[in-house]
Design a protein around this motif. Sequence first.
Motif, PDB file in Angstrom:
ATOM      1  N   ALA A  56      -8.790  -5.865 -16.486  1.00 38.33           N
ATOM      2  CA  ALA A  56      -7.529  -5.626 -17.195  1.00 38.33           C
ATOM      3  C   ALA A  56      -6.370  -5.496 -16.216  1.00 38.33           C
ATOM      4  CB  ALA A  56      -7.645  -4.356 -18.047  1.00 38.33           C
ATOM      5  N   SER A  57      -6.626  -4.873 -15.074  1.00 34.48           N
ATOM      6  CA  SER A  57      -5.574  -4.725 -14.065  1.00 34.48           C
ATOM      7  C   SER A  57      -5.190  -6.077 -13.482  1.00 34.48           C
ATOM      8  CB  SER A  57      -6.047  -3.772 -12.961  1.00 34.48           C
ATOM      9  OG  SER A  57      -6.240  -2.468 -13.466  1.00 34.48           O
ATOM     10  N   PHE A  58      -6.170  -6.941 -13.276  1.00 35.39           N
ATOM     11  CA  PHE A  58      -5.871  -8.286 -12.789  1.00 35.39           C
ATOM     12  C   PHE A  58      -5.041  -9.072 -13.802  1.00 35.39           C
ATOM     13  CE2 PHE A  58      -9.616  -8.298  -9.673  1.00 35.39           C
ATOM     14  CZ  PHE A  58      -8.779  -8.214  -8.581  1.00 35.39           C
ATOM     15  N   GLU A  59      -5.258  -8.826 -15.077  1.00 38.96           N
ATOM     16  CA  GLU A  59      -4.458  -9.496 -16.103  1.00 38.96           C
ATOM     17  C   GLU A  59      -3.009  -9.025 -16.044  1.00 38.96           C
ATOM     18  OE1 GLU A  59      -6.485  -8.784 -19.764  1.00 38.96           O
ATOM     19  OE2 GLU A  59      -8.225 -10.014 -19.203  1.00 38.96           O
ATOM     20  N   VAL A  60      -2.816  -7.736 -15.813  1.00 46.36           N
ATOM     21  CA  VAL A  60      -1.454  -7.219 -15.635  1.00 46.36           C
ATOM     22  C   VAL A  60      -0.842  -7.808 -14.361  1.00 46.36           C
ATOM     23  CG1 VAL A  60      -0.063  -5.153 -15.258  1.00 46.36           C
ATOM     24  CG2 VAL A  60      -1.961  -5.097 -16.890  1.00 46.36           C
ATOM     25  N   LEU A  61      -1.623  -7.832 -13.295  1.00 46.22           N
ATOM     26  CA  LEU A  61      -1.145  -8.393 -12.031  1.00 46.22           C
ATOM     27  C   LEU A  61      -0.721  -9.846 -12.189  1.00 46.22           C
ATOM     28  CD1 LEU A  61      -0.756  -8.134  -8.940  1.00 46.22           C
ATOM     29  CD2 LEU A  61      -3.171  -8.816  -8.703  1.00 46.22           C
ATOM     30  N   GLY A  62      -1.428 -10.600 -13.035  1.00 48.43           N
ATOM     31  CA  GLY A  62      -1.098 -12.004 -13.244  1.00 48.43           C
ATOM     32  C   GLY A  62       0.281 -12.225 -13.835  1.00 48.43           C
ATOM     33  N   GLN A  63       0.846 -11.184 -14.467  1.00 48.76           N
ATOM     34  CA  GLN A  63       2.187 -11.282 -15.041  1.00 48.76           C
ATOM     35  C   GLN A  63       3.254 -10.640 -14.150  1.00 48.76           C
ATOM     36  OE1 GLN A  63       2.094 -10.229 -19.439  1.00 48.76           O
ATOM     37  NE2 GLN A  63       0.014  -9.625 -18.862  1.00 48.76           N
ATOM     38  N   PHE A  64       2.822 -10.138 -13.012  1.00 47.51           N
ATOM     39  CA  PHE A  64       3.716  -9.438 -12.096  1.00 47.51           C
ATOM     40  C   PHE A  64       4.405 -10.432 -11.172  1.00 47.51           C
ATOM     41  CE2 PHE A  64       4.034  -7.355  -7.828  1.00 47.51           C
ATOM     42  CZ  PHE A  64       4.998  -6.413  -8.130  1.00 47.51           C
ATOM     43  N   ASP A  65       5.705 -10.261 -10.973  1.00 50.93           N
ATOM     44  CA  ASP A  65       6.496 -11.110 -10.086  1.00 50.93           C
ATOM     45  C   ASP A  65       6.621 -10.415  -8.728  1.00 50.93           C
ATOM     46  OD1 ASP A  65       8.443 -12.473  -8.669  1.00 50.93           O
ATOM     47  OD2 ASP A  65       9.824 -12.671 -10.355  1.00 50.93           O
ATOM     48  N   PRO A  66       5.909 -10.889  -7.695  1.00 44.18           N
ATOM     49  CA  PRO A  66       5.940 -10.195  -6.403  1.00 44.18           C
ATOM     50  C   PRO A  66       7.337 -10.101  -5.794  1.00 44.18           C
ATOM     51  CG  PRO A  66       4.114 -11.756  -6.486  1.00 44.18           C
ATOM     52  CD  PRO A  66       4.964 -12.023  -7.679  1.00 44.18           C
ATOM     53  N   GLU A  67       8.141 -11.148  -5.934  1.00 42.97           N
ATOM     54  CA  GLU A  67       9.488 -11.107  -5.361  1.00 42.97           C
ATOM     55  C   GLU A  67      10.339 -10.044  -6.048  1.00 42.97           C
ATOM     56  OE1 GLU A  67      11.354 -14.890  -5.199  1.00 42.97           O
ATOM     57  OE2 GLU A  67       9.760 -15.817  -4.002  1.00 42.97           O
ATOM     58  N   GLN A  68      10.229  -9.963  -7.366  1.00 38.08           N
ATOM     59  CA  GLN A  68      10.957  -8.916  -8.085  1.00 38.08           C
ATOM     60  C   GLN A  68      10.422  -7.544  -7.717  1.00 38.08           C
ATOM     61  OE1 GLN A  68      13.758  -9.253 -10.395  1.00 38.08           O
ATOM     62  NE2 GLN A  68      13.717  -7.147  -9.654  1.00 38.08           N
ATOM     63  N   GLY A  69       9.113  -7.484  -7.481  1.00 33.75           N
ATOM     64  CA  GLY A  69       8.517  -6.224  -7.058  1.00 33.75           C
ATOM     65  C   GLY A  69       9.087  -5.726  -5.746  1.00 33.75           C
ATOM     66  N   VAL A  70       9.286  -6.634  -4.803  1.00 34.54           N
ATOM     67  CA  VAL A  70       9.870  -6.236  -3.517  1.00 34.54           C
ATOM     68  C   VAL A  70      11.291  -5.724  -3.713  1.00 34.54           C
ATOM     69  CG1 VAL A  70      10.576  -7.062  -1.234  1.00 34.54           C
ATOM     70  CG2 VAL A  70       8.391  -7.789  -2.189  1.00 34.54           C
ATOM     71  N   LYS A  71      12.033  -6.324  -4.634  1.00 30.30           N
ATOM     72  CA  LYS A  71      13.379  -5.828  -4.929  1.00 30.30           C
ATOM     73  C   LYS A  71      13.320  -4.414  -5.496  1.00 30.30           C
ATOM     74  CE  LYS A  71      15.275 -10.444  -5.815  1.00 30.30           C
ATOM     75  NZ  LYS A  71      15.856 -11.358  -6.836  1.00 30.30           N
ATOM     76  N   ASP A  72      12.346  -4.162  -6.374  1.00 27.51           N
ATOM     77  CA  ASP A  72      12.193  -2.808  -6.910  1.00 27.51           C
ATOM     78  C   ASP A  72      11.785  -1.830  -5.815  1.00 27.51           C
ATOM     79  OD1 ASP A  72      12.878  -3.650  -9.452  1.00 27.51           O
ATOM     80  OD2 ASP A  72      10.811  -3.817 -10.162  1.00 27.51           O
ATOM     81  N   CYS A  73      10.975  -2.311  -4.872  1.00 23.53           N
ATOM     82  CA  CYS A  73      10.611  -1.465  -3.723  1.00 23.53           C
ATOM     83  C   CYS A  73      11.858  -1.103  -2.918  1.00 23.53           C
ATOM     84  CB  CYS A  73       9.607  -2.181  -2.829  1.00 23.53           C
ATOM     85  SG  CYS A  73       7.958  -2.371  -3.536  1.00 23.53           S
ATOM     86  N   ALA A  74      12.728  -2.083  -2.694  1.00 25.48           N
ATOM     87  CA  ALA A  74      13.952  -1.822  -1.944  1.00 25.48           C
ATOM     88  C   ALA A  74      14.855  -0.836  -2.693  1.00 25.48           C
ATOM     89  CB  ALA A  74      14.696  -3.131  -1.686  1.00 25.48           C
ATOM     90  N   THR A  75      14.915  -0.975  -4.011  1.00 29.17           N
ATOM     91  CA  THR A  75      15.696  -0.037  -4.819  1.00 29.17           C
ATOM     92  C   THR A  75      15.128   1.375  -4.694  1.00 29.17           C
ATOM     93  OG1 THR A  75      16.304  -1.773  -6.395  1.00 29.17           O
ATOM     94  CG2 THR A  75      16.450   0.503  -7.172  1.00 29.17           C
ATOM     95  N   THR A  76      13.800   1.474  -4.727  1.00 24.53           N
ATOM     96  CA  THR A  76      13.160   2.786  -4.586  1.00 24.53           C
ATOM     97  C   THR A  76      13.375   3.356  -3.196  1.00 24.53           C
ATOM     98  OG1 THR A  76      11.444   2.020  -6.127  1.00 24.53           O
ATOM     99  CG2 THR A  76      11.028   4.068  -4.950  1.00 24.53           C
ATOM    100  N   LEU A  77      13.336   2.495  -2.184  1.00 23.54           N
ATOM    101  CA  LEU A  77      13.572   2.950  -0.814  1.00 23.54           C
ATOM    102  C   LEU A  77      14.966   3.563  -0.689  1.00 23.54           C
ATOM    103  CD1 LEU A  77      12.519   3.053   2.135  1.00 23.54           C
ATOM    104  CD2 LEU A  77      13.569   0.796   2.463  1.00 23.54           C
ATOM    105  N   ALA A  78      15.957   2.908  -1.287  1.00 25.07           N
ATOM    106  CA  ALA A  78      17.316   3.452  -1.256  1.00 25.07           C
ATOM    107  C   ALA A  78      17.384   4.790  -1.987  1.00 25.07           C
ATOM    108  CB  ALA A  78      18.288   2.451  -1.884  1.00 25.07           C
ATOM    109  N   HIS A  79      16.662   4.887  -3.108  1.00 29.83           N
ATOM    110  CA  HIS A  79      16.621   6.154  -3.849  1.00 29.83           C
ATOM    111  C   HIS A  79      15.980   7.247  -2.996  1.00 29.83           C
ATOM    112  CE1 HIS A  79      16.253   8.814  -7.350  1.00 29.83           C
ATOM    113  NE2 HIS A  79      14.992   9.014  -6.988  1.00 29.83           N
ATOM    114  N   LEU A  80      14.895   6.904  -2.323  1.00 24.50           N
ATOM    115  CA  LEU A  80      14.204   7.866  -1.468  1.00 24.50           C
ATOM    116  C   LEU A  80      15.108   8.357  -0.347  1.00 24.50           C
ATOM    117  CD1 LEU A  80      11.552   9.294  -0.545  1.00 24.50           C
ATOM    118  CD2 LEU A  80      10.985   7.179   0.684  1.00 24.50           C
ATOM    119  N   ARG A  81      15.794   7.429   0.311  1.00 19.61           N
ATOM    120  CA  ARG A  81      16.689   7.809   1.414  1.00 19.61           C
ATOM    121  C   ARG A  81      17.778   8.776   0.944  1.00 19.61           C
ATOM    122  NH1 ARG A  81      15.957   4.600   5.930  1.00 19.61           N
ATOM    123  NH2 ARG A  81      15.152   2.483   5.621  1.00 19.61           N
TER     124      ARG A  81
END
Length: 235
Positions: free
Chosen positions: A81-106
């Motif tokens: 089931a997790s792999f099915e969710v992963l199959g719909q995940f956009d890695p590039e958009q994920g990295v953008k969300d990571c960057a947004t979270t990094l800014a929030h953390l800082r």
Amino acid sequence: METRTDLVSTSDGAFDVHVWLPEGGRGPGILLLQEVWGVGPYIKKVAEDLASLGYVVAAPDLFWRVRRNWEGAHDAAGLQASFEVLGQFDPEQGVKDCATTLAHLRALPEVTGSVGAFGICLGGSQAFALAGGEPMDAVIAYYGSAVPDALELLDSIEAPLLLTFGGRDPYIPRERVAEVERAAEGRANVETYVDERAGHAFHNHEAPDFYHPEAAADLWQLTVDFLRRHIPVRP
């Protein structure tokens, strides 16, 4: 130990960022990036372990655009089931969300000193990609399957970088890991570690089909030593 959930906004919505504070309430920041099972019991335990060392930890819900707050069970059905969710995940958009979270953390008032990223499985790939475009004080990637296909990013990463793998990983063949080792040679900021006893997700104590207790203990000690060197917690 105090925990909370922050809501972080983007141009197309908002997502949860789970935050753990150390006993003293303040410290360096660690962006903790989830594996395929989501921000579940294992990631939460890793966050608690990091907070117990004195770090402020922020773990974003990277799957929020697909399945908000997804937590897959650590069995065969949950993995599928997790792999099915992963199959719909956009890695590039994920990295953008990571960057947004990094800014929030800082920007958190509880964060003092250095900030780094620590990604596991999917999160390892995300942390590696993030490091190619975002300056940080240290980056750790556990068995990121996308790392061997993105080795050109090493030229852009200046932060101290720890890349770890299992020598028996069916998802990342040993010859691909060897490519990472060769690419890291001569780079003063890059350390690689391969535990030949272990496969994929071998640090995950919630996943009996993957967990290797001895290898996990050795990897965690390596991780703690790396963090202490590059993101020290000040009294």
